[in-house]
Write a protein that holds these residues in place. Sequence first.
Motif, PDB file in Angstrom:
ATOM      1  N   ILE A 103       0.826  -1.214   0.000  1.00 23.48           N
ATOM      2  CA  ILE A 103       0.000   0.000   0.000  1.00 23.48           C
ATOM      3  C   ILE A 103       0.860   1.263   0.000  1.00 23.48           C
ATOM      4  O   ILE A 103       0.453   2.286  -0.554  1.00 23.48           O
ATOM      5  CB  ILE A 103      -1.012  -0.010   1.170  1.00 23.48           C
ATOM      6  CG1 ILE A 103      -2.148   0.969   0.869  1.00 23.48           C
ATOM      7  CG2 ILE A 103      -0.358   0.292   2.485  1.00 23.48           C
ATOM      8  CD1 ILE A 103      -3.363   0.774   1.717  1.00 23.48           C
ATOM      9  N   THR A 104       2.059   1.189   0.564  1.00 25.43           N
ATOM     10  CA  THR A 104       2.971   2.330   0.498  1.00 25.43           C
ATOM     11  C   THR A 104       3.359   2.604  -0.943  1.00 25.43           C
ATOM     12  O   THR A 104       3.381   3.764  -1.387  1.00 25.43           O
ATOM     13  CB  THR A 104       4.225   2.060   1.358  1.00 25.43           C
ATOM     14  OG1 THR A 104       3.820   1.775   2.697  1.00 25.43           O
ATOM     15  CG2 THR A 104       5.149   3.257   1.357  1.00 25.43           C
ATOM     16  N   VAL A 105       3.624   1.561  -1.702  1.00 18.81           N
ATOM     17  CA  VAL A 105       3.961   1.712  -3.121  1.00 18.81           C
ATOM     18  C   VAL A 105       2.757   2.235  -3.905  1.00 18.81           C
ATOM     19  O   VAL A 105       2.898   3.074  -4.801  1.00 18.81           O
ATOM     20  CB  VAL A 105       4.477   0.377  -3.702  1.00 18.81           C
ATOM     21  CG1 VAL A 105       4.620   0.441  -5.206  1.00 18.81           C
ATOM     22  CG2 VAL A 105       5.798  -0.001  -3.051  1.00 18.81           C
ATOM     23  N   LEU A 106       1.547   1.772  -3.567  1.00 21.66           N
ATOM     24  CA  LEU A 106       0.338   2.265  -4.234  1.00 21.66           C
ATOM     25  C   LEU A 106       0.159   3.764  -4.001  1.00 21.66           C
ATOM     26  O   LEU A 106      -0.173   4.515  -4.935  1.00 21.66           O
ATOM     27  CB  LEU A 106      -0.904   1.507  -3.751  1.00 21.66           C
ATOM     28  CG  LEU A 106      -1.048   0.067  -4.196  1.00 21.66           C
ATOM     29  CD1 LEU A 106      -2.245  -0.592  -3.513  1.00 21.66           C
ATOM     30  CD2 LEU A 106      -1.199  -0.020  -5.698  1.00 21.66           C
ATOM     31  N   TYR A 107       0.370   4.206  -2.779  1.00 18.17           N
ATOM     32  CA  TYR A 107       0.241   5.639  -2.491  1.00 18.17           C
ATOM     33  C   TYR A 107       1.345   6.447  -3.165  1.00 18.17           C
ATOM     34  O   TYR A 107       1.116   7.585  -3.573  1.00 18.17           O
ATOM     35  CB  TYR A 107       0.207   5.908  -0.985  1.00 18.17           C
ATOM     36  CG  TYR A 107      -1.171   5.755  -0.397  1.00 18.17           C
ATOM     37  CD1 TYR A 107      -2.185   6.649  -0.716  1.00 18.17           C
ATOM     38  CD2 TYR A 107      -1.476   4.711   0.452  1.00 18.17           C
ATOM     39  CE1 TYR A 107      -3.457   6.508  -0.198  1.00 18.17           C
ATOM     40  CE2 TYR A 107      -2.739   4.562   0.984  1.00 18.17           C
ATOM     41  CZ  TYR A 107      -3.728   5.464   0.654  1.00 18.17           C
ATOM     42  OH  TYR A 107      -4.985   5.317   1.176  1.00 18.17           O
ATOM     43  N   LEU A 108       2.539   5.882  -3.292  1.00 13.79           N
ATOM     44  CA  LEU A 108       3.608   6.575  -4.014  1.00 13.79           C
ATOM     45  C   LEU A 108       3.227   6.743  -5.487  1.00 13.79           C
ATOM     46  O   LEU A 108       3.376   7.826  -6.051  1.00 13.79           O
ATOM     47  CB  LEU A 108       4.926   5.805  -3.896  1.00 13.79           C
ATOM     48  CG  LEU A 108       6.101   6.359  -4.716  1.00 13.79           C
ATOM     49  CD1 LEU A 108       6.453   7.771  -4.250  1.00 13.79           C
ATOM     50  CD2 LEU A 108       7.292   5.436  -4.622  1.00 13.79           C
TER      51      LEU A 108
END
Length: 161
Positions: free
Chosen positions: A143-148
Motif C-alpha cells: 500500500i505504500t507503493v500504491l500511495y507513491l
Amino acid sequence: MSHTVTVTRTTTSTTTSAIILNTGYCKTAPGLLKIGEVVVGLIIFLMMYLYNDRFRLYAYTSTTSHFYLFMVVFACLVGSICLLLSCLFSLSTASIIAKTLYEFIFHGVAFLLYLVAMIFYFVNNKNTDQHPYSTVGALGVVITVLYLASTILAYRSYRGA
C-alpha cells in the motif's frame, strides 16, 4: 425572392433519481490505484482489528508501532474511500479533483505516513515471523507503493502533464 424561415427549438429536460456510476473511472490508472488502496487498506485494517488479541499476545515489542500503524491505516482508508466514492458517483468530480492540489497533497501525506509507519513497524517487529506481523508488513509495503504511485500520478495531473 425572399423566404420566410421559422425555426422552432424544443428543449426537453428530465430529472431522474437513478444513481449513475462512473464505471469508466475504474478503468483508469488513478481509479485502479484508488481501488487497490481501499482494498489493501481494508484488508490491513481488518487483520489488525481481528487479530488484535494476537498482536498483544506476541508482545515482543511495544504496541506503539501497532497503534500508530492502525491509526494511519484508518485515516488513509477513510480518505481513500471518500475520494473513490466521490469519483464514482459524480461524473465531473473524477476529472476536476485530479487537477486540484488536494489529491496530490492527500496521496503525498498518505505515502509519508505509511512510509514512517512501516519503518517504525519493521524496526519494532524485526524479531517476529508470526503470521499477522508478516502479512500486515507485506501488505503495508504494497500500500505504500500504491500511495507513491498515486502521488506521482496526482502530481503529473496537477501539473498538466
